[in-house]
Design an enzyme around this catalytic site. Structure first.
Site, PDB file in Angstrom:
ATOM      1  N   THR B  98       0.850  -1.188   0.000  1.00 62.95           N
ATOM      2  CA  THR B  98       0.000   0.000   0.000  1.00 62.95           C
ATOM      3  C   THR B  98       0.889   1.243   0.000  1.00 62.95           C
ATOM      4  O   THR B  98       2.117   1.155   0.137  1.00 62.95           O
ATOM      5  CB  THR B  98      -0.913   0.033   1.248  1.00 62.95           C
ATOM      6  OG1 THR B  98      -0.099   0.097   2.421  1.00 62.95           O
ATOM      7  CG2 THR B  98      -1.807  -1.198   1.312  1.00 62.95           C
ATOM      8  N   LYS B 127       7.968   1.986   3.374  1.00 63.50           N
ATOM      9  CA  LYS B 127       8.907   2.516   4.364  1.00 63.50           C
ATOM     10  C   LYS B 127       8.240   2.864   5.703  1.00 63.50           C
ATOM     11  O   LYS B 127       8.927   3.025   6.701  1.00 63.50           O
ATOM     12  CB  LYS B 127       9.584   3.776   3.810  1.00 63.50           C
ATOM     13  CG  LYS B 127      10.540   3.500   2.664  1.00 63.50           C
ATOM     14  CD  LYS B 127      11.176   4.766   2.127  1.00 63.50           C
ATOM     15  CE  LYS B 127      10.206   5.625   1.350  1.00 63.50           C
ATOM     16  NZ  LYS B 127       9.745   5.048   0.076  1.00 63.50           N
ATOM     17  N   GLU B 151      13.914  -5.485   1.825  1.00 65.00           N
ATOM     18  CA  GLU B 151      14.964  -5.025   0.885  1.00 65.00           C
ATOM     19  C   GLU B 151      14.510  -3.806   0.085  1.00 65.00           C
ATOM     20  O   GLU B 151      15.271  -2.865  -0.137  1.00 65.00           O
ATOM     21  CB  GLU B 151      15.353  -6.165  -0.073  1.00 65.00           C
ATOM     22  CG  GLU B 151      16.425  -5.823  -1.100  1.00 65.00           C
ATOM     23  CD  GLU B 151      17.800  -5.562  -0.478  1.00 65.00           C
ATOM     24  OE1 GLU B 151      18.395  -6.508   0.049  1.00 65.00           O
ATOM     25  OE2 GLU B 151      18.251  -4.402  -0.506  1.00 65.00           O
ATOM     26  N   GLY B 208       8.006  12.834 -14.198  1.00 61.96           N
ATOM     27  CA  GLY B 208       7.544  11.757 -13.323  1.00 61.96           C
ATOM     28  C   GLY B 208       8.519  11.378 -12.218  1.00 61.96           C
ATOM     29  O   GLY B 208       8.342  10.370 -11.542  1.00 61.96           O
ATOM     30  N   GLU B 211       6.551  13.972  -7.178  1.00 59.06           N
ATOM     31  CA  GLU B 211       5.110  14.137  -7.006  1.00 59.06           C
ATOM     32  C   GLU B 211       4.764  15.611  -7.229  1.00 59.06           C
ATOM     33  O   GLU B 211       5.638  16.481  -7.190  1.00 59.06           O
ATOM     34  CB  GLU B 211       4.707  13.784  -5.566  1.00 59.06           C
ATOM     35  CG  GLU B 211       5.240  12.482  -5.051  1.00 59.06           C
ATOM     36  CD  GLU B 211       4.383  11.305  -5.461  1.00 59.06           C
ATOM     37  OE1 GLU B 211       3.151  11.460  -5.539  1.00 59.06           O
ATOM     38  OE2 GLU B 211       4.946  10.228  -5.726  1.00 59.06           O
ATOM     39  N   LYS B 226      14.671   6.386   5.318  1.00 58.73           N
ATOM     40  CA  LYS B 226      15.643   5.349   4.946  1.00 58.73           C
ATOM     41  C   LYS B 226      16.831   5.333   5.905  1.00 58.73           C
ATOM     42  O   LYS B 226      17.389   4.276   6.204  1.00 58.73           O
ATOM     43  CB  LYS B 226      16.098   5.572   3.504  1.00 58.73           C
ATOM     44  CG  LYS B 226      14.954   5.310   2.514  1.00 58.73           C
ATOM     45  CD  LYS B 226      15.244   5.825   1.122  1.00 58.73           C
ATOM     46  CE  LYS B 226      14.056   5.599   0.193  1.00 58.73           C
ATOM     47  NZ  LYS B 226      14.183   6.345  -1.078  1.00 58.73           N
ATOM     48  N   GLY B 323      11.372   2.823  -8.998  1.00 59.47           N
ATOM     49  CA  GLY B 323      10.863   2.228 -10.232  1.00 59.47           C
ATOM     50  C   GLY B 323       9.936   1.079  -9.907  1.00 59.47           C
ATOM     51  O   GLY B 323      10.189   0.300  -8.996  1.00 59.47           O
TER      52      GLY B 323
END
Lengths: 345, 345
Positions: B98, B127, B151, B208, B211, B226, B323
C-alpha cells in the site's frame, strides 16, 4: 558446525587470513554458530604444522610476521608436505593460498583437485585454477558433494561474486564491465596527475602497488584472468584465455589522458564481458569512458564492477581490489556462504 | 517449496511485481526449486480476489494496467477486505504494497502486524512500518517464527540490505553514507546543468521523478525514513525520526552548485549514519563532496550507498533507487532470501 581448515600457503594472504581470524573468530562463533579451527598450515618456505585439535593462531601470526620457520611451533606434527596436509589431516575445508600462476595454475591446481576428490571443500583466492580449469573444478566439487568457492579471485573480499549470484538472483546479467586491476588503475591515476608512464610505474613499484616486473598488470594478464573467471562463473561461459581480446595500457601517453579529460572522458583499463545470443564476447582493453560512467570515477588502486541486468539496469560495486587483510577476509566470507549453503541442503 | 502470496495493494509496485512474476516465475522455479502462486490480491480501489489454487497473473496485469476492477476477474472469491485477505486465505507470505505513510505507517502497519501475528511471513517495500516500528516488528516476526523482509525500502531492488547483512557478514560496518532519494538527486543534477531550483522541480514533476507536492523528497523526509531503517536494521540502532538531524535541498542555489563545482566539489543530499561508542549519530543534509568521492559522481535519479567497514574499508553500491519493476523485483529478491533462510533452519 565445526570447520577444520588446512591452509596451504602462508604468504601475504595466508597471514592476512590468520590475522582476520584472530580478530573475528569469536564474533563469528557468536553470530553464525560456526566454530573455526585451523588444524594444518603448510608453506613451501616456512614448513608445516598439524594438530588435529587446532593450532594457536597468535603463534602462527607471530612466526609468519617475523619470517621464522613453522618448525619452531611446539605441540604440532611437522614435516608434512602440501598433499599430506590436505589428505592426511582432519581438515574438512582446504584454503589454497599459494602464489598465482596464470600459465599452469600449479601448484594450486594439484592442491584443489586433490582436496575436492578427497571430499574436502576448497576456498581459494588463487586465480590460476579458476581462470584455467573452472568448469572442471565445479564438476569435480559437485561430483564429490563439496563446494569450491572463489570470492577472493575478483576484487579480494569485496562481495562481487556473491552479490551477482545471490543479491541479483532472479535477474539476468547480460553484460559485466569492470576495473579489475588496481595496479594499472593506480598508474593511470598517477599519469592523470602529470606523470609519464615510466615514472608512474616506478611510483607504483615504490609504493608496493606493483611488482618489480609489472607486466602481468599493465599488459592486462591479471584482468584477463578475472574476465575469464567472471565469464565462466557468472555467465555460464566456457571460455579460455585465448578467447579474450587483450590490450594493456602500455601504449597510453600522458597527453592521451589529458586530451580525453579535456573532452570529459577518462581512459580506464576495462574488462568487459557480454553475452549475446548465448555467445560470450570478452575483452580487456583501455576504454575512453565518459565521466558520467561510475567506472570513470574509480581512482587509485580501487576496483569496481558494473553488472548490467535485465530488471535492475546497471548495478555497480566499488571497493578494495587487493590487500592481504581484504583478501584474507574473502576466505571468511566464502566460509560463511559455504556454511549457509551446507545447512540449507 | 511452495509460497502462496497475498498481495495487499495493487498500485505501481504491486503491478510491477505481477509483471516481474510473469517474466520470472518459471526460471525461478527451475533455478531455485520454488513454486510461487499469487492466491490473493486486495486493493482499496480495484477490489479483491482470492483463489486458493492460484490466480492468473496475466489477467491481473491486464486488469491493473487498464485500470479496471478486479471484480471482472472470474473464478475467484470477491469482496474480502485487506485483513480477511491476510487472515482468511491460504497465503503464507503477505506482500504489503500500500502507499507509504511516514507519519502513521497506516494502513501498512496494521497489515504487517496482523500477518506476522497470524504466523505469516511479510515482505514489503513500504517505508512506513520499518521507519516507525522496525524493532517491534522484528520481535513480532521472531516470536511468531516467521520472517519480516524489507529489501525494497531502500534503493528498490538493488541489493543493499542483503549485501550488508550477508556479503559483508563478519565485517563491522561503522558508518553508512548514501544518496537515498532519487528525486532530489535528479533536481541537483538539473541545477548543475543550469536550471534554477524552481525550474528543476517543475522538470522533475513533468518527467515523473517527483510528485506534484515534492516536499517529502526535497525536504529530506524520504531520505530520513531510509536513514532510520538503515540505522535500525544494519547498525542495531533503536532510533526514531526525531533523532535524525534533517535539512533538505530547498535552500541550495544554482550559484552554490556552480561555485562548488569550480572548486572540485559537488553538492549532494546525503543520509549519514555513524556508530560511535555504541551511539547512533544520524543526519540527512546537503554535503559538499569532493569529486573523488564515489557518491559525488552519482547523477540523475540513481541512488548509492557507501558502507565503511573495518576490514574492507569503503564498499559502495550504485543502482536504481526506485521504479515499479525494480521495486517489484525487490519482493522476489526477498522471497529468495526468505526461502534460503527457511531451508537452512
Amino acid at each position: 558446525m565445526k570447520y577444520n581448515l588446512a591452509i596451504i600457503g602462508l604468504g601475504n594472504v595466508g597471514t592476512g587470513l590468520i590475522e582476520v581470524l584472530i580478530q573475528k573468530k569469536e564474533s563469528i562463533k557468536t553470530s553464525h554458530y560456526i566454530d573455526i579451527e585451523v588444524v594444518a598450515v603448510c608453506d613451501k618456505i616456512r614448513g608445516s604444522i598439524y594438530n588435529a585439535d587446532g593450532l594457536d593462531l597468535n603463534l602462527i601470526a607471530e612466526l609468519a610476521n617475523s619470517k621464522r620457520s613453522l618448525d619452531e611451533y611446539p605441540d604440532a606434527q611437522h614435516g608434512m608436505d602440501s598433499i599430506q596436509s590436505i589428505t592426511d589431516t582432519n581438515a574438512n575445508v582446504v584454503i589454497e593460498l599459494t602464489i598465482t600462476n596464470l600459465k599452469t595454475a600449479e601448484p594450486a591446481i594439484t592442491h584443489v583437485r586433490t582436496a575436492l576428490s578427497h571430499g574436502k571443500h576448497v576456498i581459494t583466492s588463487n586465480k590460476g585454477p579458476s581462470s584455467l580449469y573452472h568448469n572442471e573444478l565445479r564438476k569435480l566439487a559437485h561430483d564429490n558433494h563439496v563446494q569450491y568457492r572463489i570470492e577472493g579471485t575478483v576484487m579480494s573480499g569485496t562481495p562481487v561474486l556473491r552479490t551477482a549470484q545471490y543479491g541479483l538472483a532472479g535477474c539476468t546479467i547480460h553484460k559485466i564491465r569492470g576495473i579489475l586491476n588496481g595496479t594499472s588503475n593506480y598508474i593511470l591515476t598517477k599519469m592523470e596527475k602529470g606523470a609519464e608512464y615510466d615514472a608512474a610505474i616506478k611510483d607504483a613499484i615504490r609504493h608496493g602497488y606493483a611488482e618489480a616486473d609489472p607486466s602481468g598488470d599493465v599488459e592486462g594478464w591479471d584482468a584477463l584472468a578475472k574476465v575469464v573467471i567472471l565469464s565462466n562463473v557468472l555467465l555460464d561461459g566456457n571460455i579460455s584465455n585465448a578467447d579474450v581480446r587483450k590490450e594493456g595500457i602500455t601504449e597510453l601517453k600522458h597527453t592521451d589522458i589529458k586530451h580525453a579529460l579535456s573532452e570529459g572522458y577518462r581512459w580506464k583499463l576495462i574488462g568487459e564481458i557480454e553475452k549475446r545470443d548465448g555467445q560470450i564476447i570478452a575483452s580487456v582493453s583501455p576504454q575512453k569512458l565518459p565521466l558520467s560512467d561510475p567506472l570513470a570515477n574509480v581512482m587509485g588502486s580501487t576496483n569496481a564492477i558494473t553488472f548490467e541486468t535485465d530488471i535492475l539496469g546497471p548495478v555497480t560495486i566499488i571497493g578494495a581490489g587487493a590487500g592481504r587483510i581484504e583478501t584474507g577476509y574473502s576466505i571468511i566470507s566464502d566460509l560463511l556462504t559455504l556454511h549457509q549453503i551446507q545447512t540449507s541442503r
